[in-house]
Design a protein around this motif. Structure first.
Motif, short mmCIF file in Angstrom:
data_model
loop_
_atom_site.label_atom_id
_atom_site.label_comp_id
_atom_site.label_asym_id
_atom_site.label_seq_id
_atom_site.Cartn_x
_atom_site.Cartn_y
_atom_site.Cartn_z
N LEU A 31 0.88 -0.92 -0.17
CA LEU A 31 0.10 -0.11 0.20
C LEU A 31 0.71 1.20 -0.16
O LEU A 31 0.72 2.28 -0.70
N GLU A 32 2.11 1.52 0.97
CA GLU A 32 3.10 2.80 1.17
C GLU A 32 3.07 2.95 -0.69
O GLU A 32 3.54 3.37 -0.99
N ALA A 33 3.88 1.55 -1.38
CA ALA A 33 4.49 1.79 -2.59
C ALA A 33 3.08 2.36 -3.36
O ALA A 33 3.53 3.01 -4.32
N ARG A 34 1.90 1.64 -3.80
CA ARG A 34 1.38 2.55 -4.23
C ARG A 34 0.64 3.68 -4.01
O ARG A 34 0.62 4.55 -4.28
N ASN A 38 1.10 6.96 -6.86
CA ASN A 38 -0.07 7.79 -6.40
C ASN A 38 0.70 8.84 -6.77
O ASN A 38 -0.58 10.23 -7.53
N ASN A 39 1.61 9.39 -5.51
CA ASN A 39 1.49 10.79 -6.03
C ASN A 39 2.96 11.01 -6.49
O ASN A 39 3.69 12.14 -6.29
#
Ligand code: BTN
Length: 258
Positions: A31-34, A38-39
């Motif tokens: 999720l952190e990678a995503r 996304n940013n």
């Protein structure tokens, strides 16, 4: 404890781990990678590590139990679009088995598509995800290995979970294991882009699919067949006697090893 300096000391990579994001606790490294992607903050080769996760994600929406002492990481890579993240999952599986062997001496093996086993017990798994934009794929390869933790439960896990410390009887150097995974992963990531046949051949060395019986669901029918191989996308080929099917996910699939 995870120390980025120790990881860097043993890294022999060109791009993986140039940036390491290390957290004491995260919901999930995938999720952190995503979030980084996304940013628009993600870079090819970024490595995200957590000492523990409170919302670890497994395949087919399972929870991945992630207590302190385990290895939880995600690697971000950017590649030309490939129609399957299965192949990257197979490539990362081979990297993990080789790294586990070089650090602990354990001969692990693989079960399609993402399970890392030793003595018919589950020591880890891989969750490969991709985000596609135009002809570019941003890949998240999430790797979870039970290293120095005692695993009590794993949701919907047919193979009893076990950790490396339980198998070896001694503490495993998790920092070295992370470096070795990255070293092998970089080599196999290059192959993923250039020579899928080699990845499949290497993967088959660690995964015995001969005479593997497969129960699965297709068009709402429960079927049984025998695995006959892996195609160039990393999909499992199954023959029912009447038809040949290619399976891309483990959802609604049972693999029965004799
Ligand atoms: C499986 O179900 O076998 C795959 C498990 C993958 C778990 C890893 S732990 C690091 C990364 N972050 C997650 O939330 N999941 C993957």
């Amino acid at each position: 404890m995870i120390f980025t300096d120790e990881i860097k000391q043993n890294l022999k990579t060109g791009f993986i781990g140039k940036r390491i994001f290390c957290y004491e606790v995260l919901d999930s490294t995938n999720l952190e990678a995503r979030r980084l992607i996304n940013n628009s903050e993600a870079r090819h080769g970024d490595l995200i590590i957590a000492e523990k996760q409170y919302s670890g994600k497994g395949q087919t929406n399972n929870i991945w139990d992630s207590p302190t002492g385990g290895l939880y990481l995600s690697i971000i890579t950017v590649s030309k679009v490939c129609s399957s993240s299965n192949l990257l999952s197979l490539a990362s599986g081979v990297s993990c088995v080789k790294a586990i062997n070089s650090v602990t001496g354990i001969s692990a093996n693989l079960k399609w598509v993402n399970d890392i086993l030793a003595n018919k017990q589950k020591i880890g798994g891989i969750l490969a995800e991709s985000i596609t934009s135009g002809n570019i794929s941003t890949n998240i390869t999430g790797i979870g290995i039970n290293v120095n933790s005692k695993i009590l439960k794993a949701e919907n896990c047919k193979f009893k979970p076990v950790s490396l410390i339980e198998l070896t009887g001694k503490k495993v150097d998790v920092n070295l294991l992370i470096s070795e995974i990255c070293n092998y992963y970089e080599k196999y990531f290059d192959l993923y882009q250039t020579d899928s046949d080699k990845i499949i051949a290497e993967w088959l060395n660690y995964a015995n699919i001969n005479s593997l019986k497969v129960n699965f669901v297709a068009n709402e029918r429960a079927l049984t067949g025998i695995a006959t191989g892996i195609n160039k996308f990393g999909h499992l080929i199954v023959n029912t006697g009447e038809n040949e099917y290619t399976l891309s996910s483990t959802k609604d699939i049972e693999l029965i090893y004799s």
